[in-house]
Design an enzyme around this catalytic site. Structure first.
Site, PDB file in Angstrom:
ATOM      1  N   TYR A 280       0.843  -1.197   0.000  1.00 46.77           N
ATOM      2  CA  TYR A 280       0.000   0.000   0.000  1.00 46.77           C
ATOM      3  C   TYR A 280       0.880   1.249   0.000  1.00 46.77           C
ATOM      4  CZ  TYR A 280      -4.632   2.025   0.652  1.00 46.77           C
ATOM      5  OH  TYR A 280      -5.823   2.681   0.455  1.00 46.77           O
ATOM      6  N   TYR A 328      -0.967   4.871 -10.450  1.00 48.03           N
ATOM      7  CA  TYR A 328      -1.867   3.971 -11.196  1.00 48.03           C
ATOM      8  C   TYR A 328      -3.319   4.356 -10.925  1.00 48.03           C
ATOM      9  CZ  TYR A 328      -4.483  -0.540 -11.343  1.00 48.03           C
ATOM     10  OH  TYR A 328      -5.415  -1.528 -11.511  1.00 48.03           O
TER      11      TYR A 328
END
Length: 382
Positions: A280, A328
């Protein structure tokens, strides 16, 4: 080692600025993942999701017209989907379900629903200590961790910026990435972007986008008859450490230490055995703290260790190969998409960003303000 359960289908929903509803994006993610596996909605008897409503799994099951034997709506922020994979493995092993879908989607950018204020609820004990300072949630908290880390270990903001630079380099290889085609960035670009909460600038922060994803799990025995090469769940672990940071003694140590040790221990592997790592990246500092906690390098070593192109495409430590939450997409809870990318890498389907010969992958989600931590180790036979 193996749990006897595999991921057999993965997919993203539309990403970026979609104009779609949460349920519309969920539908895309789930039906695409099932199609990837060669399955249909009628095959699903286990459902794990969150972020839709107060009763997320109930609402999604009703929307799909299915009556699952098992559901999970664990709300733990970005780590929830790694936790849900563990619970799905346990449910399949116990015979509570045969085919489980884990999914998430958000339309936070289209709906303009993302807010950095007012999240610390007034009735909670920490509110009296935190709300007078009007922190940005969760940014100010991660900024404090970054400030302590840089001070304690003598690291620099330039070194921290390498995480964002590398993420952009991976995103330029991923046609689905929000920053695909935007061009490379430098450490100076990150440092010179708008300061939001010192020492973190806009360039240190994840995107705010719509999007979502889904993964489909079933037993290895059943997976042998399906469309895709199964990606085995080898191990998993989790930790829940804190609600806020008011009472955290050391902001540079996270619960990933325990979740990672449990996941690797169950898998019978060490950090050196992992070929691809997806963690993450809500903020650049999240990556440094997580990589150290998982045991890939020592405390205070990550930012030195990342230099020289090590985490960029072609480097010897493939990290966040989709471009991550930094370049992304980041639909609010990114953990599901860590799993999607890990599976694609192990199936050899990542195109220009493919890590050659990848056989093992680790996906690690972080939720809240470094509050919840969950690690999943995956593997394939070659």
């Amino acid at each position: 080692m193996s749990t006897g359960v595999a991921i057999v289908g993965v997919a993203e929903s539309d990403l970026g600025v979609t104009g779609r509803s949460i349920l519309g994006l969920q539908t895309q993610a789930v039906t695409r993942a099932l199609a990837d596996a060669g399955l249909r909605l009628r095959d699903v008897d286990g459902l794990a999701t969150t972020g839709i409503s107060r009763f997320s799994a109930t609402q999604l099951a009703d929307y799909f017209g299915i009556e699952p034997r098992w559901t999970d709506s664990t709300y733990a922020g970005g780590s929830a989907y790694e936790m849900m994979v563990a619970r799905a493995v346990q449910a399949i092993d116990a015979g509570q379900a045969d085919t489980v879908v884990v999914s998430f989607a958000s339309n936070q950018r289209s709906a303009r629903s993302r807010s950095l204020a007012g999240v610390v609820e007034s009735h909670t004990p920490e509110a009296q200590f935190e709300t007078p300072y009007d922190p940005l949630y969760p940014l100010s908290y991660y900024a404090m961790a970054a400030q302590q880390y840089l001070h304690r270990f003598g690291a620099t903001r330039e070194q921290l910026a390498e995480i964002a630079v590398a993420a952009r380099a991976w995103a330029l290889l991923n046609p689905a990435a929000f920053r695909y085609g935007a061009g490379p960035i430098t450490a100076d670009d990150v440092l010179n972007s708008t300061m939001v909460s010192s020492p973190l600038t806009v360039g240190d922060c994840c995107l705010v986008t719509d999007g979502g994803g889904a993964v489909v799990l079933t037993s290895l025995e059943r997976a042998a008859d399906l469309a895709r090469k199964p990606v085995e769940v080898l191990g998993y672990g989790e930790r829940t450490t804190n609600t806020s940071m008011t009472a955290v003694d050391d902001l540079t140590v996270t619960g990933a230490v325990g979740s990672g040790a449990d996941a690797l221990g169950r898998a019978g592997l060490t950090p050196a055995d992992i070929d691809v790592v997806e963690v993450y990246d809500s903020f650049t500092i999240t990556v440094a703290l997580t990589i150290e906690a998982l045991g890939f390098c020592g405390a205070g070593e990550a930012l030195d260790w990342f230099q020289g192109g090590r985490i960029r495409p072609g480097g010897d430590f493939p990290l966040n190969t989709s471009g991550g939450g930094l370049s992304y997409c980041h639909p609010g809870q990114f953990g599901i998409l860590l799993l999607v990318e890990a599976v694609r890498q192990l199936r050899g389907e990542a195109g220009a960003r493919q890590v050659p010969g990848a056989r093992t992958a680790l996906a690690h989600g972080t939720g809240g303000i470094m509050s919840t931590h969950a690690t999943v180790v995956l593997g394939v036979d070659r």
